[in-house]
Write a protein that holds these residues in place. Structure first.
Motif, mmCIF file in Angstrom:
data_model
loop_
_atom_site.group_PDB
_atom_site.id
_atom_site.type_symbol
_atom_site.label_atom_id
_atom_site.label_comp_id
_atom_site.label_asym_id
_atom_site.label_seq_id
_atom_site.Cartn_x
_atom_site.Cartn_y
_atom_site.Cartn_z
ATOM 1 N N ILE A 1 -8.289 -2.953 5.462
ATOM 2 C CA ILE A 1 -8.826 -3.451 4.191
ATOM 3 C C ILE A 1 -9.241 -2.282 3.302
ATOM 4 O O ILE A 1 -8.963 -2.248 2.098
ATOM 5 C CB ILE A 1 -10.027 -4.381 4.436
ATOM 6 C CG1 ILE A 1 -9.579 -5.680 5.135
ATOM 7 C CG2 ILE A 1 -10.756 -4.694 3.139
ATOM 8 C CD1 ILE A 1 -8.804 -6.627 4.265
ATOM 9 N N LEU A 2 -9.922 -1.310 3.895
ATOM 10 C CA LEU A 2 -10.343 -0.124 3.143
ATOM 11 C C LEU A 2 -9.133 0.587 2.548
ATOM 12 O O LEU A 2 -9.142 0.973 1.368
ATOM 13 C CB LEU A 2 -11.128 0.812 4.058
ATOM 14 C CG LEU A 2 -11.565 2.155 3.473
ATOM 15 C CD1 LEU A 2 -12.451 1.967 2.257
ATOM 16 C CD2 LEU A 2 -12.288 2.978 4.539
ATOM 17 N N ASP A 3 -8.084 0.744 3.329
ATOM 18 C CA ASP A 3 -6.871 1.402 2.835
ATOM 19 C C ASP A 3 -6.247 0.610 1.691
ATOM 20 O O ASP A 3 -5.760 1.190 0.717
ATOM 21 C CB ASP A 3 -5.856 1.565 3.968
ATOM 22 C CG ASP A 3 -6.292 2.597 5.002
ATOM 23 O OD1 ASP A 3 -7.180 3.413 4.680
ATOM 24 O OD2 ASP A 3 -5.758 2.568 6.126
ATOM 25 N N SER A 4 -6.257 -0.719 1.798
ATOM 26 C CA SER A 4 -5.695 -1.560 0.751
ATOM 27 C C SER A 4 -6.469 -1.402 -0.550
ATOM 28 O O SER A 4 -5.873 -1.290 -1.632
ATOM 29 C CB SER A 4 -5.709 -3.030 1.201
ATOM 30 O OG SER A 4 -5.287 -3.889 0.160
ATOM 31 N N LEU A 5 -7.786 -1.360 -0.463
ATOM 32 C CA LEU A 5 -8.607 -1.208 -1.662
ATOM 33 C C LEU A 5 -8.401 0.173 -2.288
ATOM 34 O O LEU A 5 -8.367 0.306 -3.515
ATOM 35 C CB LEU A 5 -10.075 -1.436 -1.317
ATOM 36 C CG LEU A 5 -10.429 -2.842 -0.792
ATOM 37 C CD1 LEU A 5 -11.907 -2.929 -0.444
ATOM 38 C CD2 LEU A 5 -10.057 -3.906 -1.797
ATOM 39 N N ARG A 6 -8.263 1.178 -1.456
ATOM 40 C CA ARG A 6 -7.984 2.521 -1.986
ATOM 41 C C ARG A 6 -6.634 2.554 -2.706
ATOM 42 O O ARG A 6 -6.481 3.220 -3.732
ATOM 43 C CB ARG A 6 -7.991 3.535 -0.847
ATOM 44 C CG ARG A 6 -9.389 3.948 -0.394
ATOM 45 C CD ARG A 6 -9.324 4.852 0.800
ATOM 46 N NE ARG A 6 -10.625 5.435 1.133
ATOM 47 C CZ ARG A 6 -10.934 5.882 2.339
ATOM 48 N NH1 ARG A 6 -10.050 5.819 3.330
ATOM 49 N NH2 ARG A 6 -12.134 6.408 2.563
ATOM 50 N N HIS A 7 -5.669 1.823 -2.171
ATOM 51 C CA HIS A 7 -4.351 1.768 -2.805
ATOM 52 C C HIS A 7 -4.446 1.185 -4.212
ATOM 53 O O HIS A 7 -3.843 1.705 -5.156
ATOM 54 C CB HIS A 7 -3.392 0.929 -1.954
ATOM 55 C CG HIS A 7 -2.112 0.595 -2.644
ATOM 56 N ND1 HIS A 7 -1.090 1.509 -2.826
ATOM 57 C CD2 HIS A 7 -1.682 -0.565 -3.221
ATOM 58 C CE1 HIS A 7 -0.096 0.937 -3.475
ATOM 59 N NE2 HIS A 7 -0.423 -0.312 -3.721
ATOM 60 N N HIS A 8 -5.207 0.098 -4.357
ATOM 61 C CA HIS A 8 -5.371 -0.503 -5.683
ATOM 62 C C HIS A 8 -6.050 0.470 -6.637
ATOM 63 O O HIS A 8 -5.739 0.500 -7.829
ATOM 64 C CB HIS A 8 -6.175 -1.799 -5.582
ATOM 65 C CG HIS A 8 -5.418 -2.932 -4.957
ATOM 66 N ND1 HIS A 8 -4.224 -3.399 -5.471
ATOM 67 C CD2 HIS A 8 -5.681 -3.694 -3.861
ATOM 68 C CE1 HIS A 8 -3.787 -4.399 -4.719
ATOM 69 N NE2 HIS A 8 -4.653 -4.595 -3.748
ATOM 70 N N ALA A 9 -6.986 1.258 -6.112
ATOM 71 C CA ALA A 9 -7.663 2.236 -6.960
ATOM 72 C C ALA A 9 -6.700 3.325 -7.414
ATOM 73 O O ALA A 9 -6.683 3.712 -8.593
ATOM 74 C CB ALA A 9 -8.837 2.856 -6.210
ATOM 75 N N GLU A 10 -5.886 3.825 -6.502
ATOM 76 C CA GLU A 10 -4.931 4.881 -6.850
ATOM 77 C C GLU A 10 -3.896 4.378 -7.844
ATOM 78 O O GLU A 10 -3.457 5.125 -8.722
ATOM 79 C CB GLU A 10 -4.250 5.385 -5.578
ATOM 80 C CG GLU A 10 -5.189 6.143 -4.644
ATOM 81 C CD GLU A 10 -4.569 6.396 -3.283
ATOM 82 O OE1 GLU A 10 -3.422 5.943 -3.065
ATOM 83 O OE2 GLU A 10 -5.235 7.036 -2.434
ATOM 84 N N ALA A 11 -3.522 3.099 -7.711
ATOM 85 C CA ALA A 11 -2.514 2.524 -8.607
ATOM 86 C C ALA A 11 -3.122 2.028 -9.910
ATOM 87 O O ALA A 11 -2.389 1.600 -10.812
ATOM 88 C CB ALA A 11 -1.793 1.374 -7.905
ATOM 89 N N ARG A 12 -4.450 2.087 -10.027
ATOM 90 C CA ARG A 12 -5.162 1.582 -11.200
ATOM 91 C C ARG A 12 -4.799 0.126 -11.473
ATOM 92 O O ARG A 12 -4.647 -0.311 -12.622
ATOM 93 C CB ARG A 12 -4.892 2.437 -12.452
ATOM 94 C CG ARG A 12 -5.268 3.892 -12.309
ATOM 95 C CD ARG A 12 -6.735 4.076 -11.942
ATOM 96 N NE ARG A 12 -7.623 3.504 -12.958
ATOM 97 C CZ ARG A 12 -8.872 3.119 -12.697
ATOM 98 N NH1 ARG A 12 -9.354 3.186 -11.477
ATOM 99 N NH2 ARG A 12 -9.623 2.634 -13.673
ATOM 100 N N THR A 13 -4.673 -0.661 -10.403
ATOM 101 C CA THR A 13 -4.326 -2.063 -10.522
ATOM 102 C C THR A 13 -5.440 -2.833 -11.228
ATOM 103 O O THR A 13 -6.617 -2.705 -10.881
ATOM 104 C CB THR A 13 -4.106 -2.681 -9.127
ATOM 105 O OG1 THR A 13 -3.214 -1.857 -8.386
ATOM 106 C CG2 THR A 13 -3.545 -4.094 -9.245
ATOM 107 N N ASP A 14 -5.067 -3.649 -12.223
ATOM 108 C CA ASP A 14 -6.047 -4.538 -12.865
ATOM 109 C C ASP A 14 -6.259 -5.737 -11.951
ATOM 110 O O ASP A 14 -5.491 -6.709 -11.990
ATOM 111 C CB ASP A 14 -5.541 -4.993 -14.232
ATOM 112 C CG ASP A 14 -5.514 -3.867 -15.245
ATOM 113 O OD1 ASP A 14 -6.305 -2.919 -15.100
ATOM 114 O OD2 ASP A 14 -4.695 -3.927 -16.172
#
Length: 265
Positions: free
Chosen positions: A25-38
């Protein structure tokens, strides 16, 4: 975990091979942050302990943190040797354990009864809900363990993904909010006492009440899966309501120390 896109399509479950872990889950949230996902991310846990009622998380302890982010850091550091982002080591601290009700070990500073509540949890009571204290780690009503492990995740996301209301909400990118699945169930017109859904027909009726299309059939219907789907649909439906981002009772002090449950007016 469930995911929804813009529109009215039903959310769908995300199921990685091998299942979810806290680290995944932590890795998934970091991915959204790196991708600047809205994306609006709801976590079903309490991001802080009660503070306002007694003026401290752990009254009388000189190391009691002054705010939520310091609390996250304390929990993470104290549990750094625990696998899977658990928080057992934190709870073994002789000063900390005095405040918690644990299995066969009720701390002498546990307040008794339901236990201490945050201001927003008192707001949940006013809505007719039944919040539990984060200091209770026993039985079906315990919410403290998931909250403490969640604090370790939030600490590792600090400065990476904003967490409302502790951080300003940016114009773009991901943001995390605290959710309470029963709030979504009430919005979907499920009566008190039947907020847990375990069949497809009831799930579709609840989704329809939120303006969402029917879901794709699930291999298994349990309240974990249906809670995720329904609450995700609710988040999408109410995300643009200004009053939910600016509750009248949410002061800067509460925002810094206790946080707030999204959807509590």
């Amino acid at each position: 975990m469930a995911h929804a896109v813009t529109g009215d399509a039903a959310p769908h479950l995300l199921a990685p091979e091998g299942g979810w872990s806290r680290g995944a889950i932590l890795d998934s949230l970091r991915h959204h942050a790196e991708a600047r996902t809205d994306i609006l991310i709801g976590l079903d846990l309490s991001p802080a302990l009660p503070f306002v009622d007694l003026g401290a998380y752990f009254p009388g302890w000189s190391q009691s943190p002054p705010d939520a982010k310091a609390l996250w850091a304390l929990v993470d550091e104290a549990s750094s040797d625990d696998d899977h982002l658990a928080a057992a080591s934190f709870l073994r601290d002789p000063e900390v354990r005095r405040h918690f009700r644990q299995h066969l070990d009720c701390g002498d500073l546990f307040s008794g009864g339901r236990g201490r509540l945050r201001i927003c949890e008192s707001g949940q009571q006013a809505m007719g809900l039944s919040p539990s204290s984060c200091f209770n780690l026993v039985g079906a009503a315990q919410v403290g363990k998931s909250s403490l492990t969640g604090m370790r995740v939030l600490h590792r996301l600090n400065g990476i993904v904003p967490v409302w209301p502790f951080d300003p909400v940016l114009d773009a990118g991901p943001v995390i909010v605290e959710i309470y699945t029963t709030i979504a169930a009430r919005a979907a017109r499920l009566r008190k006492g039947i907020s847990k859904i375990r069949d497809g027909e009831t799930l579709d009726l609840a989704l329809e009440a939120l303006g969402t299309a029917p879901h794709a059939p699930l291999a298994k219907y349990d309240d974990h899966a249906t809670d995720a789907i329904l609450t995700t649909a609710w988040l999408r439906a109410v995300a643009n309501r200004p009053e939910l981002w600016h509750p009248d009772a949410l002061t800067p002090h509460i925002a810094r120390t206790e946080g707030w449950t999204f959807g509590v007016p």
